[in-house]
Design a protein around this motif. Structure first.
Motif, mmCIF file in Angstrom:
data_model
loop_
_atom_site.group_PDB
_atom_site.id
_atom_site.type_symbol
_atom_site.label_atom_id
_atom_site.label_comp_id
_atom_site.label_asym_id
_atom_site.label_seq_id
_atom_site.Cartn_x
_atom_site.Cartn_y
_atom_site.Cartn_z
ATOM 1 N N PRO A 139 0.783 -1.251 0.000
ATOM 2 C CA PRO A 139 0.000 0.000 0.000
ATOM 3 C C PRO A 139 0.805 1.286 0.000
ATOM 4 O O PRO A 139 0.544 2.194 -0.791
ATOM 5 N N ALA A 283 1.303 -4.339 5.197
ATOM 6 C CA ALA A 283 -0.078 -4.813 5.077
ATOM 7 C C ALA A 283 -0.392 -6.017 5.972
ATOM 8 O O ALA A 283 -1.090 -6.939 5.566
ATOM 9 N N SER A 379 -4.172 -3.128 0.367
ATOM 10 C CA SER A 379 -3.655 -1.962 -0.350
ATOM 11 C C SER A 379 -4.794 -1.133 -0.919
ATOM 12 O O SER A 379 -4.789 0.106 -0.822
#
Length: 498
Positions: A139, A283, A379
């Protein structure tokens, strides 16, 4: 029934197709919101960088004199090669700030390629492909490599310097020597804290030359070539800063370095290593894969390069502790090396579990697949939140632009001081003050003497914030605009009629 290898289902049947797939995925993620105004997450840094690019374009393109729109000139310390490249594109295609995002995305694509080459060189092709794929979808990697900021360029050169330095150690050609010198110098120029890359560079040099390391004249030349440009540049910027700020030292007044208070505060470590690294950078589910890759058996001593790289970045977190606490993007350098570790673990895992049907009878395979699938889902969730933007500053900037002339100086008050948003969208220069600074009529006269032609309060209601000032300006100066977003007065000089 023939079982297809699991990795063949996850990766196309040729390295070229696999890498192309990774590039397309990376590009698709980064083009999301590419036409947004520079008012999504971290708009402060984006509009500041964009202002420098705009001033290069509108000025004489003097790379040695980057400038902002603050009347009391404020110099961004790093070498402004990224906004300069954007300004060059402005010269060709016209002023469109989407070009800044596209330059960042281009550097990001380069980082994807460099990670593939680095992973392939030190481990194998599968490791390189997975590392590139992980970097493509994490992300914060996605978000900050499509913003109008120099971070994407910094990540590219950081990975490239290790690749080209390795190539030089492998084959000894002058071509690779000078490429390694160039990208290393550019890394240090763009962001001075990237000096932490000296750790992995020193490790590789020691491994290659061992006891003869001090007899290598090319290493001495390399050190000169990579450190002389940053030394000259940062000395130049320190001189500019001192000239503009009455001798103030940019070195002694640095407020981003560690102090005892922050280093002994457990909340700092929780923020950096849990909230930022585990959640935002990796993440959640990618982080255990990173750790597993890090503790996996090392087959060759040179693979310790990535451990040295990882811990060098962690040392930078502590040395520049205040800066890392304030800004999440300061932790971006951990992502490329983390992606290599993840790639290493998953490549070995797929080799040990090659059959697709394994997930039905082996819980480890199913769990790893779920962890992989969660990464792009997380993400998308994170990106969706960061891509939200508010057009208020663009509207305020347009109001100021319509009611003032290009060379008019603005005295601006808003939520915080030294905010570049309004000046960027109005294409004006001046002073920015926080709304808590209660200006008096005398203060206004002092700013008029300095050249202020207009007073504006953005977003907030001046009458509610400082009624005394509002009444004074209403009685003595000319009210041009008053709505929910801006109060704008034309300031009369003492010898002008009210």
């Amino acid at each position: 029934m023939n079982q297809k290898p699991l990795r063949n289902l996850l990766i196309p049947n040729s390295p070229a197709k696999a890498l192309l797939t990774v590039f397309l995925i990376a590009l698709a993620f980064r083009l999301w919101g590419v036409t947004n105004p520079l008012l999504d997450f971290h708009s402060w840094r984006q509009t500041l960088t964009a202002t420098i690019a705009m001033n290069f374009y509108a000025g004489d393109m003097n790379l040695l004199r980057p400038s902002t729109n603050w009347a009391r000139e404020y110099y961004e310390f790093e070498f402004q090669i990224y906004p300069y490249l954007v300004a060059l594109l402005y010269k060709v295609f016209g002023f469109h700030d989407i070009l800044g995002r596209l330059v960042s995305i281009a550097f990001s694509m380069g980082t994807v390629g460099m990670l593939y080459l680095l992973g392939k060189r030190y481990y194998d092709q599968t490791t390189g492909l997975i590392a590139a794929g992980v970097f493509a979808v994490l992300p914060m990697s996605v978000y900050y490599t499509r913003t109008f900021m120099p971070e994407s360029a910094m990540l590219f050169f950081s990975v490239a310097l290790l690749y080209f330095f390795t190539r030089w150690l492998d084959n000894g050609t002058w071509r690779d020597f000078f490429l390694a010198s160039l990208v290393t110098a550019l890394t240090f120029l763009i962001k001075l804290p990237t000096l932490y890359m000296g750790g992995p560079l020193l490790f590789l040099a020691c491994l290659k030359f061992r006891k003869k390391i001090f007899a290598q004249y090319k290493l001495y030349l390399y050190v000169v070539l990579i450190l002389a440009p940053p030394f000259l540049w940062y000395s130049h910027m320190a001189d500019l800063h001192a000239q503009t700020h009455q001798g103030e030292s940019i070195w002694l007044d640095n407020d981003k370095l560690a102090n005892a208070g922050i280093l002994f505060d457990y909340k700092f470590y929780k923020l950096i290593f849990w909230t930022r690294l585990v959640e935002k950078m990796f993440a959640f589910t990618a982080f255990p894969l990173l750790i597993l890759g890090m503790v996996a058996k090392v087959e060759r001593k040179e693979q310790y390069l990535f451990h040295i790289w990882f811990f060098s970045v962690c040392a930078y977190f502590l040395i520049v502790a205040v800066g890392n606490k304030v800004h999440e993007y300061y932790q971006l350098p951990i992502i490329p090396v983390g992606a290599i570790f993840i790639g290493h673990f998953l490549a070995k895992f797929f080799k040990a579990h090659p059959n697709f049907e394994d997930w039905k009878r082996d819980i480890k395979v199913g769990l790893v697949l779920l962890m992989i699938v969660f990464i792009p889902i997380h993400s998308i969730y994170k990106l969706n939140k960061r891509l939200n933007f508010n057009l208020n500053y663009k509207v305020i900037g347009e109001q100021i632009k319509q009611n003032t002339e290009k060379n008019d100086r603005i005295l601006l008050q808003e939520v915080g001081e030294d905010r570049p948003h309004t000046f960027y969208y109005s294409d004006r220069k001046g002073w920015t003050l926080g709304y808590r600074q209660n200006l008096s009529p005398r203060d206004i006269d002092q700013y008029i003497a300095k050249g202020a032609a207009y007073y504006a309060m953005a977003v907030l209601d001046l009458e509610k914030i400082n009624k005394e000032l509002f009444d004074y300006l209403s009685n003595t100066h000319q009210l041009l605009v008053r709505d929910s977003l801006i109060t704008l007065f034309k300031l009369n000089r003492p010898d002008e009629p009210g």
